[in-house]
Design a protein around this motif. Structure first.
Motif, short mmCIF file in Angstrom:
data_model
loop_
_atom_site.label_atom_id
_atom_site.label_comp_id
_atom_site.label_asym_id
_atom_site.label_seq_id
_atom_site.Cartn_x
_atom_site.Cartn_y
_atom_site.Cartn_z
N TRP A 15 0.82 -1.21 0.00
CA TRP A 15 0.00 0.00 0.00
C TRP A 15 0.86 1.26 0.00
CZ3 TRP A 15 -4.60 1.82 -1.02
CH2 TRP A 15 -5.04 3.02 -0.46
N SER A 16 1.89 1.29 0.83
CA SER A 16 2.72 2.49 0.93
C SER A 16 3.61 2.69 -0.30
CB SER A 16 3.56 2.47 2.20
OG SER A 16 4.41 1.36 2.20
N SER A 17 3.81 1.64 -1.10
CA SER A 17 4.63 1.76 -2.30
C SER A 17 3.83 2.23 -3.52
CB SER A 17 5.31 0.43 -2.63
OG SER A 17 4.36 -0.51 -3.10
N ASN A 21 -3.05 7.06 -7.61
CA ASN A 21 -3.97 6.45 -8.57
C ASN A 21 -4.08 4.94 -8.33
OD1 ASN A 21 -5.73 6.45 -10.80
ND2 ASN A 21 -4.05 5.79 -12.13
N GLU A 22 -2.95 4.29 -8.09
CA GLU A 22 -2.97 2.85 -7.81
C GLU A 22 -3.65 2.56 -6.48
OE1 GLU A 22 1.28 2.34 -8.10
OE2 GLU A 22 1.08 1.28 -10.01
N ALA A 24 -6.14 4.31 -5.24
CA ALA A 24 -7.57 4.44 -5.51
C ALA A 24 -8.10 3.18 -6.21
CB ALA A 24 -7.83 5.67 -6.38
N ASN A 25 -7.32 2.63 -7.13
CA ASN A 25 -7.72 1.40 -7.80
C ASN A 25 -7.83 0.24 -6.81
OD1 ASN A 25 -7.87 2.59 -10.33
ND2 ASN A 25 -5.78 2.04 -10.88
N MET A 26 -6.92 0.18 -5.87
CA MET A 26 -6.96 -0.89 -4.88
C MET A 26 -8.17 -0.73 -3.96
SD MET A 26 -4.04 -2.38 -2.33
CE MET A 26 -3.37 -3.60 -3.44
N LEU A 27 -8.49 0.49 -3.59
CA LEU A 27 -9.69 0.71 -2.76
C LEU A 27 -10.95 0.28 -3.52
CD1 LEU A 27 -9.04 4.10 -0.96
CD2 LEU A 27 -9.25 1.83 0.07
N ARG A 28 -11.01 0.57 -4.82
CA ARG A 28 -12.16 0.13 -5.63
C ARG A 28 -12.22 -1.40 -5.68
NH1 ARG A 28 -11.17 4.97 -8.27
NH2 ARG A 28 -9.58 4.19 -9.69
N PHE A 29 -11.06 -2.04 -5.80
CA PHE A 29 -11.02 -3.50 -5.81
C PHE A 29 -11.58 -4.06 -4.49
CE2 PHE A 29 -8.70 -7.20 -4.21
CZ PHE A 29 -9.06 -8.14 -5.14
N PHE A 30 -11.18 -3.48 -3.37
CA PHE A 30 -11.69 -3.94 -2.07
C PHE A 30 -13.21 -3.86 -2.01
CE2 PHE A 30 -7.46 -4.14 -0.49
CZ PHE A 30 -7.51 -4.83 0.72
N GLY A 31 -13.77 -2.79 -2.54
CA GLY A 31 -15.22 -2.66 -2.52
C GLY A 31 -15.91 -3.61 -3.47
N ALA A 32 -15.38 -3.75 -4.70
CA ALA A 32 -16.03 -4.55 -5.73
C ALA A 32 -15.86 -6.06 -5.53
CB ALA A 32 -15.49 -4.15 -7.10
N LYS A 33 -14.67 -6.50 -5.16
CA LYS A 33 -14.39 -7.94 -5.09
C LYS A 33 -14.38 -8.51 -3.68
CE LYS A 33 -13.68 -8.27 -9.51
NZ LYS A 33 -14.70 -8.79 -10.36
#
Length: 74
Positions: A15-17, A21-22, A24-33
């Protein structure tokens, strides 16, 4: 075909690396999947709460495919 080697990181290190934008994409992944609210996802990503064992395989696949990282959980 050459085998791609994955670097090992914790979820917090991954996460810290990431750039914003990446992240935000990971947060969307957590919500969707993973069906997790953004506030809960942040707790997992910053290491405040342990990731549930049932959700780890999906997250591990995502990290390997999108970030070339093998996640390690304590």
């Amino acid at each position: 075909m050459k085998e791609q080697t994955l670097k090992e990181q914790t979820l917090k290190e991954l996460w810290s690396s990431l750039d914003p934008n990446e992240q935000a994409n990971m947060l969307r992944f957590f919500g969707a999947k993973l069906f997790v609210a953004p506030q809960t996802a942040i707790c997992y990503l910053r290491g405040y709460r342990p990731m549930p064992v049932k959700k780890r395989p999906v997250l591990t696949d995502y990290a390997a495919k999108n970030h070339a990282v093998k996640l390690k959980f304590s």
